[in-house]
Design a protein around this motif. Sequence first.
Motif, PDB file in Angstrom:
ATOM      1  N   GLU A  55      15.042  -4.180 -14.527  1.00 50.29           N
ATOM      2  CA  GLU A  55      15.966  -5.251 -14.421  1.00 50.29           C
ATOM      3  C   GLU A  55      16.333  -5.568 -13.207  1.00 50.29           C
ATOM      4  OE1 GLU A  55      20.023  -7.194 -15.907  1.00 50.29           O
ATOM      5  OE2 GLU A  55      18.921  -6.258 -17.491  1.00 50.29           O
ATOM      6  N   THR A  58      21.068 -10.192 -10.118  1.00 52.27           N
ATOM      7  CA  THR A  58      21.467 -11.504  -9.821  1.00 52.27           C
ATOM      8  C   THR A  58      22.394 -11.881  -8.963  1.00 52.27           C
ATOM      9  OG1 THR A  58      23.294 -11.289 -11.495  1.00 52.27           O
ATOM     10  CG2 THR A  58      21.229 -11.829 -12.441  1.00 52.27           C
ATOM     11  N   THR A  64      22.308 -15.213 -15.622  1.00 54.90           N
ATOM     12  CA  THR A  64      20.612 -15.048 -15.994  1.00 54.90           C
ATOM     13  C   THR A  64      19.972 -15.335 -14.818  1.00 54.90           C
ATOM     14  OG1 THR A  64      20.806 -17.506 -16.202  1.00 54.90           O
ATOM     15  CG2 THR A  64      21.423 -16.133 -18.126  1.00 54.90           C
ATOM     16  N   SER A  65      18.739 -14.882 -14.872  1.00 50.69           N
ATOM     17  CA  SER A  65      17.793 -15.034 -13.430  1.00 50.69           C
ATOM     18  C   SER A  65      16.517 -14.877 -14.332  1.00 50.69           C
ATOM     19  CB  SER A  65      18.168 -13.730 -12.720  1.00 50.69           C
ATOM     20  OG  SER A  65      17.762 -12.506 -13.478  1.00 50.69           O
ATOM     21  N   HIS A  66      15.497 -15.474 -13.413  1.00 49.02           N
ATOM     22  CA  HIS A  66      13.942 -15.426 -13.768  1.00 49.02           C
ATOM     23  C   HIS A  66      13.131 -15.228 -12.547  1.00 49.02           C
ATOM     24  CE1 HIS A  66      16.303 -17.985 -16.596  1.00 49.02           C
ATOM     25  NE2 HIS A  66      15.157 -17.647 -17.732  1.00 49.02           N
ATOM     26  N   CYS A  80      18.293 -17.821  -9.910  1.00 47.48           N
ATOM     27  CA  CYS A  80      19.290 -17.404 -10.858  1.00 47.48           C
ATOM     28  C   CYS A  80      20.345 -18.659 -11.215  1.00 47.48           C
ATOM     29  CB  CYS A  80      20.276 -16.327  -9.665  1.00 47.48           C
ATOM     30  SG  CYS A  80      19.550 -14.777  -9.454  1.00 47.48           S
ATOM     31  N   GLY A 333      11.083 -11.044 -23.952  1.00 49.84           N
ATOM     32  CA  GLY A 333      10.843 -11.628 -22.681  1.00 49.84           C
ATOM     33  C   GLY A 333       9.357 -12.381 -22.436  1.00 49.84           C
ATOM     34  N   HIS A 347      10.829 -12.308 -17.168  1.00 47.75           N
ATOM     35  CA  HIS A 347      12.016 -11.758 -17.562  1.00 47.75           C
ATOM     36  C   HIS A 347      12.055 -11.160 -18.893  1.00 47.75           C
ATOM     37  CE1 HIS A 347      11.676 -15.839 -19.723  1.00 47.75           C
ATOM     38  NE2 HIS A 347      12.563 -15.104 -20.520  1.00 47.75           N
ATOM     39  N   GLU A 355      18.755 -13.879 -20.471  1.00 46.40           N
ATOM     40  CA  GLU A 355      17.378 -13.881 -19.804  1.00 46.40           C
ATOM     41  C   GLU A 355      17.718 -13.130 -18.271  1.00 46.40           C
ATOM     42  OE1 GLU A 355      15.501 -17.281 -20.230  1.00 46.40           O
ATOM     43  OE2 GLU A 355      14.904 -17.066 -22.208  1.00 46.40           O
ATOM     44  N   ARG A 356      17.217 -11.924 -18.237  1.00 46.38           N
ATOM     45  CA  ARG A 356      17.231 -11.220 -16.818  1.00 46.38           C
ATOM     46  C   ARG A 356      15.800 -11.029 -16.151  1.00 46.38           C
ATOM     47  NH1 ARG A 356      22.377  -8.720 -16.368  1.00 46.38           N
ATOM     48  NH2 ARG A 356      24.033 -10.193 -17.268  1.00 46.38           N
ATOM     49  N   ALA A 357      15.851 -11.354 -14.835  1.00 54.16           N
ATOM     50  CA  ALA A 357      14.600 -11.190 -14.175  1.00 54.16           C
ATOM     51  C   ALA A 357      14.264  -9.693 -14.112  1.00 54.16           C
ATOM     52  CB  ALA A 357      14.641 -11.711 -12.648  1.00 54.16           C
TER      53      ALA A 357
END
Length: 362
Positions: A55, A58, A64-66, A80, A333, A347, A355-357
């Motif tokens: 992960e 952020t 959240t981040s993508h 973010c 994801g 993500h 949702e997390r990059a």
Amino acid sequence: MRRPHTALLAAAAAALAVTALPATALPATAAPATAAPGAGGSRTPAAAQDFGATELGTLPGSATSHAYGVNDRGVAVGSCDAEGGSRPVLWRPDGTVRALPTLPGDVSGTAYSLNDRHVLVGSTMGGDGVERPVRWRGLGEPTALPGLPGSPRGRAYGINERGVTVGFSATPDLVYQAMRWDAHGRPSRLRPLPGDHGSSASEINNRGVAVGFSTSPEGRQRAVRWLPSGRPLPVGAPLPGDDSTQASWINDRGQAVGNSFKAGFGLNSPYHAVRWNARGQAQPLPPLPGDTGSGAFGINDDGVVVGFSYTPGGSFRAVRWDEHGQVSDLGPGWAFLVNDEGVAVGHLTTAEGQERAARWRP
């Protein structure tokens, strides 16, 4: 040097409008898709393939981040969440996250792609809702890329090692028009296929060939390949039962990936991930066993593809297809891009639904 494979289009949920997967909810009664014969339909657990997921961080205050793009040096870009929208960001290989500036007066933005020379592309948006395509050099101030007169929306999605960028600029009535900007930022419009009125470009390879889609007045889409001259050519026909295609990425071997679907049905179509060879011959890329459909976003020079697979109930899992079409599950994801070292970004969806990059290493 092999070229990087970074993002967009791309296409899904908040990012790659160039591959414009509609965010339509999937009914629980949607019929599962059947894997095409010979396409490699067996489900391979991620753990068995040693795809380690990390992960990415952020910005302070972001939940959240993508991640949408990654170059061959392992630098990733994306966004973010932030008050009033999103903030464009860059992740170094050690996981350090850095915010990128927006155009003066703009309040939101996203970085979609970068090359090995650390030239980044994306878009930023003002409080008036106008979105502008931009280019960054490293962590420096962005430069606006000219769009169509009066355009309310534009994005830059792909960039090659020569600094040539592609994306779209919308007309005042929001008809997308594919655009190409040279290394100096000078724009040129990429024509849609004959008879169509709209288009968008998602990626350009080091040979100057770009891909994206062309849209008819009735709303059907055709995957398109633009030659360096700007001439548009269809990539390939839809799969049986579908009427539309989109191309999201192309590698230096001329292989392209994207989706085949029925226009107007969104993800209920269902979507079918496709890999086309340089001659336009299609190989369906199957979803995970029991899933409804699949979507493909990125391909590297080895022919490895990443994207997603989804269930009849609308549960999404990031997936990877090897050069033979064998699908592997990367977890809940979406996966957007894969570089020539096999490192993918996208993500993950946490147990709490955030949702997390993320980055996956082979």
